[in-house]
Design a protein around this motif. Structure first.
Motif, PDB file in Angstrom:
ATOM      1  N   ALA A   1       0.820  -1.212   0.000  1.00  0.00           N
ATOM      2  CA  ALA A   1       0.000   0.000   0.000  1.00  0.00           C
ATOM      3  C   ALA A   1       0.856   1.265   0.000  1.00  0.00           C
ATOM      4  CB  ALA A   1      -0.930  -0.001   1.218  1.00  0.00           C
ATOM      5  N   ARG A   2       1.933   1.254   0.768  1.00  0.00           N
ATOM      6  CA  ARG A   2       2.754   2.462   0.924  1.00  0.00           C
ATOM      7  C   ARG A   2       3.562   2.793  -0.318  1.00  0.00           C
ATOM      8  NH1 ARG A   2       6.192   2.523   6.192  1.00  0.00           N
ATOM      9  NH2 ARG A   2       4.056   2.504   6.955  1.00  0.00           N
ATOM     10  N   TYR A   3       4.035   1.768  -1.001  1.00  0.00           N
ATOM     11  CA  TYR A   3       4.970   2.009  -2.091  1.00  0.00           C
ATOM     12  C   TYR A   3       4.322   1.925  -3.467  1.00  0.00           C
ATOM     13  CZ  TYR A   3       8.318   1.542   1.701  1.00  0.00           C
ATOM     14  OH  TYR A   3       9.008   1.707   2.876  1.00  0.00           O
ATOM     15  N   LEU A   4       3.040   2.175  -3.516  1.00  0.00           N
ATOM     16  CA  LEU A   4       2.351   2.257  -4.800  1.00  0.00           C
ATOM     17  C   LEU A   4       2.925   3.367  -5.669  1.00  0.00           C
ATOM     18  CD1 LEU A   4      -0.101   1.111  -6.443  1.00  0.00           C
ATOM     19  CD2 LEU A   4      -1.469   2.951  -5.440  1.00  0.00           C
ATOM     20  N   ASP A   5       3.517   4.375  -5.035  1.00  0.00           N
ATOM     21  CA  ASP A   5       4.065   5.498  -5.789  1.00  0.00           C
ATOM     22  C   ASP A   5       5.284   5.118  -6.621  1.00  0.00           C
ATOM     23  OD1 ASP A   5       5.874   5.150  -3.739  1.00  0.00           O
ATOM     24  OD2 ASP A   5       5.944   7.274  -3.160  1.00  0.00           O
ATOM     25  N   LEU A   6       5.758   3.888  -6.490  1.00  0.00           N
ATOM     26  CA  LEU A   6       6.838   3.414  -7.351  1.00  0.00           C
ATOM     27  C   LEU A   6       6.479   3.552  -8.824  1.00  0.00           C
ATOM     28  CD1 LEU A   6       8.102   0.135  -5.601  1.00  0.00           C
ATOM     29  CD2 LEU A   6       9.522   2.082  -6.278  1.00  0.00           C
ATOM     30  N   PHE A   7       5.181   3.449  -9.114  1.00  0.00           N
ATOM     31  CA  PHE A   7       4.713   3.506 -10.495  1.00  0.00           C
ATOM     32  C   PHE A   7       4.530   4.943 -10.998  1.00  0.00           C
ATOM     33  CE2 PHE A   7       3.156  -0.558  -8.796  1.00  0.00           C
ATOM     34  CZ  PHE A   7       3.701  -1.443  -9.725  1.00  0.00           C
ATOM     35  N   PHE A   8       4.598   5.917 -10.062  1.00  0.00           N
ATOM     36  CA  PHE A   8       4.281   7.291 -10.447  1.00  0.00           C
ATOM     37  C   PHE A   8       5.413   8.286 -10.209  1.00  0.00           C
ATOM     38  CE2 PHE A   8       0.390   5.222  -8.760  1.00  0.00           C
ATOM     39  CZ  PHE A   8      -0.321   5.119  -9.945  1.00  0.00           C
ATOM     40  N   LYS A   9       6.240   8.032  -9.195  1.00  0.00           N
ATOM     41  CA  LYS A   9       7.254   9.016  -8.830  1.00  0.00           C
ATOM     42  C   LYS A   9       8.615   8.347  -8.658  1.00  0.00           C
ATOM     43  CE  LYS A   9       4.281  12.306  -6.330  1.00  0.00           C
ATOM     44  NZ  LYS A   9       4.049  12.992  -5.025  1.00  0.00           N
ATOM     45  N   TYR A  10       9.640   9.095  -9.034  1.00  0.00           N
ATOM     46  CA  TYR A  10      11.011   8.658  -8.803  1.00  0.00           C
ATOM     47  C   TYR A  10      11.699   9.687  -7.910  1.00  0.00           C
ATOM     48  CZ  TYR A  10      15.904   7.481  -9.574  1.00  0.00           C
ATOM     49  OH  TYR A  10      17.217   7.145  -9.396  1.00  0.00           O
ATOM     50  N   TYR A  11      12.195   9.219  -6.743  1.00  0.00           N
ATOM     51  CA  TYR A  11      12.870  10.120  -5.811  1.00  0.00           C
ATOM     52  C   TYR A  11      14.381   9.962  -5.902  1.00  0.00           C
ATOM     53  CZ  TYR A  11       8.219  10.678  -3.753  1.00  0.00           C
ATOM     54  OH  TYR A  11       6.879  10.940  -3.558  1.00  0.00           O
ATOM     55  N   SER A  12      14.839   8.723  -5.824  1.00  0.00           N
ATOM     56  CA  SER A  12      16.271   8.439  -5.919  1.00  0.00           C
ATOM     57  C   SER A  12      16.449   6.934  -6.096  1.00  0.00           C
ATOM     58  CB  SER A  12      17.008   8.900  -4.654  1.00  0.00           C
ATOM     59  OG  SER A  12      16.608   8.116  -3.538  1.00  0.00           O
ATOM     60  N   LEU A  13      17.647   6.545  -6.504  1.00  0.00           N
ATOM     61  CA  LEU A  13      17.939   5.113  -6.646  1.00  0.00           C
ATOM     62  C   LEU A  13      17.839   4.418  -5.299  1.00  0.00           C
ATOM     63  CD1 LEU A  13      18.867   2.732  -8.394  1.00  0.00           C
ATOM     64  CD2 LEU A  13      21.246   3.433  -7.932  1.00  0.00           C
ATOM     65  N   TYR A  14      18.366   5.067  -4.263  1.00  0.00           N
ATOM     66  CA  TYR A  14      18.304   4.501  -2.906  1.00  0.00           C
ATOM     67  C   TYR A  14      16.859   4.255  -2.495  1.00  0.00           C
ATOM     68  CZ  TYR A  14      18.525   4.371   2.206  1.00  0.00           C
ATOM     69  OH  TYR A  14      18.373   4.017   3.529  1.00  0.00           O
ATOM     70  N   ASN A  15      16.010   5.237  -2.690  1.00  0.00           N
ATOM     71  CA  ASN A  15      14.607   5.141  -2.309  1.00  0.00           C
ATOM     72  C   ASN A  15      13.911   4.000  -3.059  1.00  0.00           C
ATOM     73  OD1 ASN A  15      11.585   6.068  -2.815  1.00  0.00           O
ATOM     74  ND2 ASN A  15      12.261   7.077  -0.943  1.00  0.00           N
ATOM     75  N   THR A  16      14.157   3.907  -4.356  1.00  0.00           N
ATOM     76  CA  THR A  16      13.525   2.873  -5.170  1.00  0.00           C
ATOM     77  C   THR A  16      13.988   1.481  -4.755  1.00  0.00           C
ATOM     78  OG1 THR A  16      13.329   4.375  -7.067  1.00  0.00           O
ATOM     79  CG2 THR A  16      13.215   2.011  -7.518  1.00  0.00           C
ATOM     80  N   VAL A  17      15.292   1.325  -4.556  1.00  0.00           N
ATOM     81  CA  VAL A  17      15.842   0.016  -4.173  1.00  0.00           C
ATOM     82  C   VAL A  17      15.297  -0.432  -2.821  1.00  0.00           C
ATOM     83  CG1 VAL A  17      17.950  -1.212  -3.496  1.00  0.00           C
ATOM     84  CG2 VAL A  17      17.938   0.211  -5.550  1.00  0.00           C
ATOM     85  N   MET A  18      15.253   0.474  -1.852  1.00  0.00           N
ATOM     86  CA  MET A  18      14.760   0.111  -0.523  1.00  0.00           C
ATOM     87  C   MET A  18      13.288  -0.297  -0.570  1.00  0.00           C
ATOM     88  SD  MET A  18      17.280   0.209   1.574  1.00  0.00           S
ATOM     89  CE  MET A  18      16.638   0.335   3.243  1.00  0.00           C
ATOM     90  N   LYS A  19      12.499   0.406  -1.353  1.00  0.00           N
ATOM     91  CA  LYS A  19      11.087   0.056  -1.484  1.00  0.00           C
ATOM     92  C   LYS A  19      10.926  -1.341  -2.084  1.00  0.00           C
ATOM     93  CE  LYS A  19       9.253   4.755  -1.906  1.00  0.00           C
ATOM     94  NZ  LYS A  19       8.611   5.752  -2.799  1.00  0.00           N
ATOM     95  N   LEU A  20      11.679  -1.622  -3.136  1.00  0.00           N
ATOM     96  CA  LEU A  20      11.600  -2.933  -3.779  1.00  0.00           C
ATOM     97  C   LEU A  20      12.084  -4.037  -2.837  1.00  0.00           C
ATOM     98  CD1 LEU A  20      12.880  -2.036  -7.365  1.00  0.00           C
ATOM     99  CD2 LEU A  20      10.544  -2.649  -6.710  1.00  0.00           C
ATOM    100  N   VAL A  21      13.114  -3.743  -2.058  1.00  0.00           N
ATOM    101  CA  VAL A  21      13.646  -4.729  -1.106  1.00  0.00           C
ATOM    102  C   VAL A  21      12.605  -5.076  -0.053  1.00  0.00           C
ATOM    103  CG1 VAL A  21      15.288  -5.048   0.797  1.00  0.00           C
ATOM    104  CG2 VAL A  21      16.091  -4.226  -1.421  1.00  0.00           C
ATOM    105  N   PHE A  22      11.935  -4.066   0.502  1.00  0.00           N
ATOM    106  CA  PHE A  22      10.965  -4.341   1.570  1.00  0.00           C
ATOM    107  C   PHE A  22       9.708  -5.029   1.034  1.00  0.00           C
ATOM    108  CE2 PHE A  22      13.246  -0.850   3.925  1.00  0.00           C
ATOM    109  CZ  PHE A  22      13.786  -1.704   4.881  1.00  0.00           C
ATOM    110  N   ILE A  23       9.288  -4.681  -0.162  1.00  0.00           N
ATOM    111  CA  ILE A  23       8.163  -5.396  -0.769  1.00  0.00           C
ATOM    112  C   ILE A  23       8.556  -6.850  -1.030  1.00  0.00           C
ATOM    113  CG2 ILE A  23       6.740  -5.623  -2.838  1.00  0.00           C
ATOM    114  CD1 ILE A  23       6.736  -2.573  -3.059  1.00  0.00           C
ATOM    115  N   GLY A  24       9.717  -7.036  -1.658  1.00  0.00           N
ATOM    116  CA  GLY A  24      10.162  -8.377  -2.024  1.00  0.00           C
ATOM    117  C   GLY A  24      10.393  -9.279  -0.830  1.00  0.00           C
ATOM    118  N   THR A  25      11.057  -8.767   0.200  1.00  0.00           N
ATOM    119  CA  THR A  25      11.357  -9.598   1.370  1.00  0.00           C
ATOM    120  C   THR A  25      10.095  -9.928   2.159  1.00  0.00           C
ATOM    121  OG1 THR A  25      11.919  -7.574   2.605  1.00  0.00           O
ATOM    122  CG2 THR A  25      13.744  -8.828   1.634  1.00  0.00           C
ATOM    123  N   SER A  26       9.162  -8.996   2.246  1.00  0.00           N
ATOM    124  CA  SER A  26       7.934  -9.284   2.991  1.00  0.00           C
ATOM    125  C   SER A  26       7.118 -10.372   2.295  1.00  0.00           C
ATOM    126  CB  SER A  26       7.093  -8.015   3.161  1.00  0.00           C
ATOM    127  OG  SER A  26       6.659  -7.507   1.912  1.00  0.00           O
TER     128      SER A  26
END
Length: 215
Positions: free
Chosen positions: A46-71
């Motif tokens: 729910a929190r990282y739906l903005d992955l499809f709409f906004k880019y903040y930084s490589l760090y931000n994107t990688v961390m979001k993908l890591v937490f979605i993937g690991t969960s």
């Protein structure tokens, strides 16, 4: 990014590594609440739906993908891995976690910063994360022998949120001076839920004893 935010992110990441390490090396999820892990998966999706709409930084994107993937990976192990799923203590992990979801949905519809899909889902994830640890804490109270990796996982998870509180205080004092009631209040509630666990965790560490929580 300040040092408290970075330390919080790394502590959060380390907590997930501890949990995955426990599950992969021991082929066991004993003492781990599937209910809590499913709630965290919902939180990150729910929190990282903005992955499809906004880019903040490589760090931000990688961390979001890591937490979605690991969960999602942890939930998969506990539900479908032919060995790990047999170690899940369904009889002890009985907290009705869906009772947490509906109030958080309603609250996010009533109290939010902006009435858009992304913002409401983000707000919902903040509310849900504040209480997602409850099934895990209750399961630990029912567990006689809490292994070190599980206790370290929960401690690091609580420490991550405490560090984020310091991050918000730092940002308030040095940056925008803007009060953010939703994450602040939710973060305080979430940290407060860990206080009892912190006490017994530190006590067991100082006395070199196995962690035991009062029933």
């Amino acid at each position: 990014m300040n040092v408290f935010r970075l330390a919080g992110d790394m502590t959060h990441l380390l907590s997930v590594i501890f949990l995955l390490l426990k599950i992969r090396t021991t082929k066991s999820c004993a003492g781990v609440s599937l209910k809590t892990q499913e709630l965290y998966a919902v939180v990150f999706l729910a929190r990282y739906l903005d992955l499809f709409f906004k880019y903040y930084s490589l760090y931000n994107t990688v961390m979001k993908l890591v937490f979605i993937g690991t969960s999602l990976c942890i939930v998969w192990y506990m539900r479908f891995h032919k060995v790990v799923k047999q170690t899940y203590d369904k009889d002890q992990d009985t907290f009705k976690h869906y009772f947490l979801v509906l109030p958080c949905i309603l609250l996010s519809l009533l109290i939010h910063h902006d009435f858009t899909l992304v913002e409401v889902l983000w707000t919902f994830s903040i509310y849900l994360e504040a209480v997602a640890i409850l099934p895990q804490l209750i399961l630990l109270q029912r567990t006689k022998n809490i292994d070190n990796l599980t206790s370290h996982y929960v401690f690091l998870l609580g420490a991550y949120r405490a560090l984020y509180l310091l991050n918000w205080i730092y940002r308030f004092l040095t940056e925008t001076h803007k009060i953010r009631w939703i994450p602040w209040t939710s973060g305080l509630i979430q940290t407060a839920l860990y206080l009892d666990f912190f006490y017994y965790y530190i006590k067991s560490w100082k006395n070199n004893e196995s962690l035991k929580l009062p029933a």
